[in-house]
Design a protein around this motif. Sequence first.
Motif, PDB file in Angstrom:
ATOM      1  N   TRP A  37       0.514  -1.238  -0.144  1.00 30.74           N
ATOM      2  CA  TRP A  37       0.210  -0.192   0.033  1.00 30.74           C
ATOM      3  C   TRP A  37       0.956   1.457   0.212  1.00 30.74           C
ATOM      4  CZ3 TRP A  37      -4.841  -0.110  -1.017  1.00 30.74           C
ATOM      5  CH2 TRP A  37      -5.687  -1.278  -0.962  1.00 30.74           C
ATOM      6  N   SER A  38       0.384   2.206  -1.054  1.00 30.77           N
ATOM      7  CA  SER A  38       0.848   3.886  -0.325  1.00 30.77           C
ATOM      8  C   SER A  38      -0.350   4.049   0.111  1.00 30.77           C
ATOM      9  CB  SER A  38       1.169   4.317  -2.234  1.00 30.77           C
ATOM     10  OG  SER A  38       0.804   4.575  -2.735  1.00 30.77           O
ATOM     11  N   ASP A  41      -2.550   4.710  -3.279  1.00 31.44           N
ATOM     12  CA  ASP A  41      -3.815   3.958  -3.591  1.00 31.44           C
ATOM     13  C   ASP A  41      -4.639   3.297  -2.576  1.00 31.44           C
ATOM     14  OD1 ASP A  41      -1.858   3.749  -5.284  1.00 31.44           O
ATOM     15  OD2 ASP A  41      -0.707   1.967  -5.112  1.00 31.44           O
ATOM     16  N   TRP A  61      -2.959   9.735   6.899  1.00 33.09           N
ATOM     17  CA  TRP A  61      -1.664   8.973   7.761  1.00 33.09           C
ATOM     18  C   TRP A  61      -1.366   9.228   9.075  1.00 33.09           C
ATOM     19  CZ3 TRP A  61       1.795  11.823  10.690  1.00 33.09           C
ATOM     20  CH2 TRP A  61       2.708  11.534  10.942  1.00 33.09           C
ATOM     21  N   HIS A  72       2.723   0.021   4.312  1.00 32.33           N
ATOM     22  CA  HIS A  72       4.216   0.070   3.047  1.00 32.33           C
ATOM     23  C   HIS A  72       5.192  -0.207   3.213  1.00 32.33           C
ATOM     24  CE1 HIS A  72       4.997   2.663   6.084  1.00 32.33           C
ATOM     25  NE2 HIS A  72       6.141   2.795   6.100  1.00 32.33           N
TER      26      HIS A  72
END
Length: 95
Positions: A37-38, A41, A61, A72
């Motif tokens: 995952w980013s 995304d 975040w 990530h």
Amino acid sequence: MRRGQVGRGAFPPSEQVDVLSVATAHPADYHCRATRWSLDDMLTVLRQHHRCWLMSRSSLWRIVEDADLKPHRSVYGLNSHAPAFEAKARDICQL
């Protein structure tokens, strides 16, 4: 006109659970071609599948950081194979 500032926790627990649910799932579960995952995304998936329209990248975040998740850095994150994991997580987080 300037917007009023909103403090931490401005998103309801249900949306925070949606974020954690996506962060702990494998990207392929949401037809994402990435192997990890980013934030971008995850934000795309949340906007498409969970209706978190107003959530910004920094809010996403903060929620993931507060839960001490690092999707990530992991291929699978904290993936649970329990059949009703999302429902159980939602119930626990709403306490």
